[in-house]
Write a protein that holds these residues in place. Structure first.
Motif, PDB file in Angstrom:
ATOM      1  N   ASP A   4      -9.424  70.633 -45.465  1.00 13.05           N
ATOM      2  CA  ASP A   4     -10.106  69.374 -45.115  1.00 13.05           C
ATOM      3  C   ASP A   4      -9.576  68.300 -46.049  1.00 13.05           C
ATOM      4  N   PHE A   5      -9.381  67.109 -45.500  1.00 17.20           N
ATOM      5  CA  PHE A   5      -8.782  66.024 -46.299  1.00 17.20           C
ATOM      6  C   PHE A   5      -9.308  64.719 -45.723  1.00 17.20           C
ATOM      7  N   TYR A   6      -9.852  63.900 -46.594  1.00 13.26           N
ATOM      8  CA  TYR A   6     -10.438  62.651 -46.105  1.00 13.26           C
ATOM      9  C   TYR A   6     -10.393  61.585 -47.191  1.00 13.26           C
ATOM     10  N   ILE A   7      -9.912  60.412 -46.807  1.00 13.50           N
ATOM     11  CA  ILE A   7      -9.986  59.227 -47.668  1.00 13.50           C
ATOM     12  C   ILE A   7     -10.887  58.231 -46.940  1.00 13.50           C
ATOM     13  N   HIS A   8     -11.794  57.634 -47.681  1.00 11.00           N
ATOM     14  CA  HIS A   8     -12.743  56.707 -47.057  1.00 11.00           C
ATOM     15  C   HIS A   8     -11.995  55.619 -46.277  1.00 11.00           C
ATOM     16  N   GLN A  31      -8.037  53.837 -46.801  1.00 17.37           N
ATOM     17  CA  GLN A  31      -6.899  54.550 -46.211  1.00 17.37           C
ATOM     18  C   GLN A  31      -5.642  53.682 -46.232  1.00 17.37           C
ATOM     19  N   ARG A  32      -4.508  54.356 -46.203  1.00 14.78           N
ATOM     20  CA  ARG A  32      -3.184  53.701 -46.198  1.00 14.78           C
ATOM     21  C   ARG A  32      -2.953  52.828 -47.421  1.00 14.78           C
ATOM     22  N   SER A  33      -3.539  53.211 -48.529  1.00 14.20           N
ATOM     23  CA  SER A  33      -3.327  52.459 -49.776  1.00 14.20           C
ATOM     24  C   SER A  33      -2.775  53.362 -50.867  1.00 14.20           C
ATOM     25  N   GLY A  34      -2.364  54.580 -50.497  1.00 10.03           N
ATOM     26  CA  GLY A  34      -1.762  55.488 -51.473  1.00 10.03           C
ATOM     27  C   GLY A  34      -2.744  56.424 -52.163  1.00 10.03           C
ATOM     28  N   PHE A  35      -4.034  56.322 -51.834  1.00  9.21           N
ATOM     29  CA  PHE A  35      -5.019  57.181 -52.516  1.00  9.21           C
ATOM     30  C   PHE A  35      -4.901  58.646 -52.072  1.00  9.21           C
ATOM     31  N   GLY A  36      -4.590  58.838 -50.788  1.00  5.05           N
ATOM     32  CA  GLY A  36      -4.403  60.201 -50.299  1.00  5.05           C
ATOM     33  C   GLY A  36      -3.288  60.888 -51.065  1.00  5.05           C
ATOM     34  N   LYS A  37      -2.204  60.157 -51.289  1.00  3.37           N
ATOM     35  CA  LYS A  37      -1.056  60.727 -52.027  1.00  3.37           C
ATOM     36  C   LYS A  37      -1.485  61.097 -53.457  1.00  3.37           C
ATOM     37  N   ILE A  38      -2.240  60.232 -54.096  1.00  2.00           N
ATOM     38  CA  ILE A  38      -2.684  60.502 -55.473  1.00  2.00           C
ATOM     39  C   ILE A  38      -3.502  61.801 -55.523  1.00  2.00           C
ATOM     40  N   PRO A  43      -4.212  69.937 -38.384  1.00  5.20           N
ATOM     41  CA  PRO A  43      -3.899  68.611 -38.938  1.00  5.20           C
ATOM     42  C   PRO A  43      -4.093  67.499 -37.915  1.00  5.20           C
ATOM     43  N   SER A  44      -4.632  66.393 -38.359  1.00  4.42           N
ATOM     44  CA  SER A  44      -4.749  65.214 -37.498  1.00  4.42           C
ATOM     45  C   SER A  44      -3.383  64.529 -37.445  1.00  4.42           C
ATOM     46  N   ASP A  45      -3.224  63.614 -36.505  1.00  2.00           N
ATOM     47  CA  ASP A  45      -1.965  62.860 -36.427  1.00  2.00           C
ATOM     48  C   ASP A  45      -1.730  62.070 -37.714  1.00  2.00           C
ATOM     49  N   ASN A  57       4.846  63.805 -43.277  1.00  3.42           N
ATOM     50  CA  ASN A  57       6.208  63.385 -42.947  1.00  3.42           C
ATOM     51  C   ASN A  57       6.663  62.299 -43.919  1.00  3.42           C
ATOM     52  N   LYS A  58       5.797  61.320 -44.106  1.00  2.00           N
ATOM     53  CA  LYS A  58       6.167  60.180 -44.955  1.00  2.00           C
ATOM     54  C   LYS A  58       6.398  60.596 -46.410  1.00  2.00           C
ATOM     55  N   HIS A  59       5.458  61.345 -46.973  1.00  2.00           N
ATOM     56  CA  HIS A  59       5.525  61.614 -48.413  1.00  2.00           C
ATOM     57  C   HIS A  59       6.356  62.849 -48.770  1.00  2.00           C
ATOM     58  N   TYR A  60       6.436  63.819 -47.852  1.00  2.00           N
ATOM     59  CA  TYR A  60       7.091  65.080 -48.203  1.00  2.00           C
ATOM     60  C   TYR A  60       8.201  65.475 -47.232  1.00  2.00           C
TER      61      TYR A  60
HETATM   62  N1  ACO Z   1      -2.330  56.049 -38.649  1.00  2.00           N
HETATM   63  C1  ACO Z   1      -1.160  56.670 -38.787  1.00  2.00           C
HETATM   64  N2  ACO Z   1      -0.748  57.230 -39.970  1.00  2.00           N
HETATM   65  C2  ACO Z   1      -1.571  57.146 -41.016  1.00  2.00           C
HETATM   66  C3  ACO Z   1      -2.818  56.511 -40.918  1.00  2.00           C
HETATM   67  C4  ACO Z   1      -3.177  55.933 -39.672  1.00  2.00           C
HETATM   68  N3  ACO Z   1      -4.337  55.278 -39.494  1.00  2.00           N
HETATM   69  N4  ACO Z   1      -3.422  56.583 -42.113  1.00  2.00           N
HETATM   70  C5  ACO Z   1      -2.579  57.242 -42.953  1.00  2.00           C
HETATM   71  N5  ACO Z   1      -1.459  57.590 -42.278  1.00  2.00           N
HETATM   72  C6  ACO Z   1      -0.284  58.289 -42.831  1.00  2.00           C
HETATM   73  C7  ACO Z   1       0.938  57.394 -42.639  1.00  2.00           C
HETATM   74  O1  ACO Z   1       2.091  58.197 -42.743  1.00  2.00           O
HETATM   75  C8  ACO Z   1       0.821  56.467 -43.832  1.00  2.00           C
HETATM   76  O2  ACO Z   1       2.031  55.801 -44.138  1.00  2.00           O
HETATM   77  P1  ACO Z   1       2.271  54.321 -43.526  1.00  2.00           P
HETATM   78  O3  ACO Z   1       1.050  53.525 -43.848  1.00  2.00           O
HETATM   79  O4  ACO Z   1       3.510  53.851 -44.224  1.00  2.00           O
HETATM   80  O5  ACO Z   1       2.449  54.523 -42.048  1.00  2.00           O
HETATM   81  C9  ACO Z   1       0.435  57.435 -44.913  1.00  2.00           C
HETATM   82  O6  ACO Z   1      -0.427  58.399 -44.267  1.00  2.00           O
HETATM   83  C10 ACO Z   1      -0.300  56.720 -46.019  1.00  2.00           C
HETATM   84  O7  ACO Z   1      -0.390  57.540 -47.146  1.00  2.00           O
HETATM   85  P2  ACO Z   1      -1.646  57.388 -48.091  1.00  2.00           P
HETATM   86  O8  ACO Z   1      -2.064  55.958 -48.196  1.00  2.00           O
HETATM   87  O9  ACO Z   1      -1.376  58.128 -49.361  1.00  2.00           O
HETATM   88  O10 ACO Z   1      -2.717  58.204 -47.227  1.00  2.00           O
HETATM   89  P3  ACO Z   1      -4.287  57.945 -47.042  1.00  2.00           P
HETATM   90  O11 ACO Z   1      -4.895  57.509 -48.320  1.00  2.00           O
HETATM   91  O12 ACO Z   1      -4.528  57.113 -45.833  1.00  2.00           O
HETATM   92  O13 ACO Z   1      -4.800  59.445 -46.753  1.00  2.00           O
HETATM   93  C11 ACO Z   1      -5.487  60.747 -44.838  1.00  2.00           C
HETATM   94  C12 ACO Z   1      -4.302  60.169 -45.658  1.00  2.00           C
HETATM   95  C13 ACO Z   1      -6.277  61.722 -45.725  1.00  2.00           C
HETATM   96  C14 ACO Z   1      -4.926  61.516 -43.649  1.00  2.00           C
HETATM   97  C15 ACO Z   1      -6.401  59.580 -44.400  1.00  2.00           C
HETATM   98  O14 ACO Z   1      -5.675  58.711 -43.577  1.00  2.00           O
HETATM   99  C16 ACO Z   1      -7.662  60.013 -43.667  1.00  2.00           C
HETATM  100  O15 ACO Z   1      -8.673  60.324 -44.274  1.00  2.00           O
HETATM  101  N6  ACO Z   1      -7.644  60.029 -42.319  1.00  2.00           N
HETATM  102  C17 ACO Z   1      -8.821  60.329 -41.518  1.00  2.00           C
HETATM  103  C18 ACO Z   1      -9.227  61.802 -41.643  1.00  2.00           C
HETATM  104  C19 ACO Z   1      -8.081  62.739 -41.356  1.00  2.00           C
HETATM  105  O16 ACO Z   1      -7.356  62.592 -40.388  1.00  2.00           O
HETATM  106  N7  ACO Z   1      -7.929  63.742 -42.256  1.00  2.00           N
HETATM  107  C20 ACO Z   1      -6.942  64.816 -42.139  1.00  2.00           C
HETATM  108  C21 ACO Z   1      -7.518  65.874 -41.257  1.00  2.00           C
HETATM  109  S1  ACO Z   1      -6.506  67.316 -41.109  1.00  2.00           S
HETATM  110  C22 ACO Z   1      -6.974  68.343 -42.393  1.00  2.00           C
HETATM  111  O17 ACO Z   1      -7.813  67.997 -43.149  1.00  2.00           O
HETATM  112  C23 ACO Z   1      -6.310  69.658 -42.602  1.00  2.00           C
END
Ligand code: ACO
Length: 194
Positions: free
Chosen positions: A120-124, A128-135, A156-158, A165-168
């Motif tokens: 499970d993985f979730y950023i508020h 989102q999309r601010s690099g916190f997930g990567k951290i 995995p969600s899209d 794909n982006k980070h690894y």
């Molecule tokens: N649409 C498409 N790609 C996205 C989106 C989005 N809304 N949000 C993040 N990404 C991907 C993209 O590759 C993005 O790069 P880009 O902005 O250059 O396109 C990259 O993640 C951004 O990296 P971070 O900022 O480090 O990631 P973030 O802090 O957003 O965390 C996460 C990623 C956890 C997937 C977050 O977007 C999230 O909570 N999403 C909703 C819940 C979810 O889908 N969780 C994963 C479920 S699957 C599982 O848990 C096994």
């Protein structure tokens, strides 16, 4: 995500690892204080689990405090210690754990393995999309001394596939019948050519 209580009294670091004890790392206090801290951790996990499920359009949370208590899983929380007028806010959650799985490689050869999995993985939404997930993800990789390609990913969600794909550089996922996904490089060389 904000709570009525002060997160900075429970968590001393911006990223914390929680296990089945639900005890905040390095927490000291008498029995009553410990119980109170565990109860707050439990509330946080349940609220973040609900929010994650909502974000993934799931009908039920994958992560609850009861499930964590009855598992060997590891849960990481990301905290913004300055938010909410200094009381802090929880901005992310990542759960990993080992699972016994049958997985197929691209040739259809199957393997029985017990990999570390992203469960499970979730950023508020506001972060989102601010690099916190990567951290948060990098912290987990460092703690567990593991490479992303060696992990199996549960449904995995899209967004998460985009993240990997982006980070690894992980793309072209090998989708499994059990809804897990692995990537090329998951199978050790000896397994790739049995
Ligand atoms: N649409 C498409 N790609 C996205 C989106 C989005 N809304 N949000 C993040 N990404 C991907 C993209 O590759 C993005 O790069 P880009 O902005 O250059 O396109 C990259 O993640 C951004 O990296 P971070 O900022 O480090 O990631 P973030 O802090 O957003 O965390 C996460 C990623 C956890 C997937 C977050 O977007 C999230 O909570 N999403 C909703 C819940 C979810 O889908 N969780 C994963 C479920 S699957 C599982 O848990 C096994």
């Amino acid at each position: 995500m904000e709570f009525r209580f002060d997160l900075n009294q429970i968590f001393k670091e911006p990223i914390v690892e929680i296990n089945n004890s639900l005890t905040p790392p390095g927490y000291y206090g008498d029995k009553r204080a410990l119980w109170d801290a565990q109860s707050k951790v439990s509330q946080i996990i349940n609220a973040m689990g609900e929010a994650s499920a909502h974000a993934q359009s799931l009908t039920k949370p994958i992560t609850t405090s009861d499930r964590l208590r009855n598992s060997e899983h590891k849960l990481y929380l990301l905290i913004d210690q300055t938010a909410n007028n200094g009381k802090g806010a929880v901005t992310g959650m990542l759960k990993t754990g080992e699972k016994g799985l049958y997985v197929f490689d691209r040739e259809g050869q199957h393997y029985q393995v017990t990999p570390s999995c992203v469960l499970d993985f979730y950023i508020h939404e506001s972060r989102q999309r601010s690099g916190f997930g990567k951290i948060l993800f990098e912290y987990m990789l460092e703690k567990q001394q593991i490479e992303p390609v060696k992990m199996a990913i549960d449904r995995p969600s899209d967004k998460f596939l985009g993240f990997l794909n982006k980070h690894y550089g992980l793309n072209n996922p090998i989708k499994q019948m059990n809804n897990f996904v692995v990537f090329d490089g998951f199978f050790p060389k000896s397994m790739d050519s049995p």
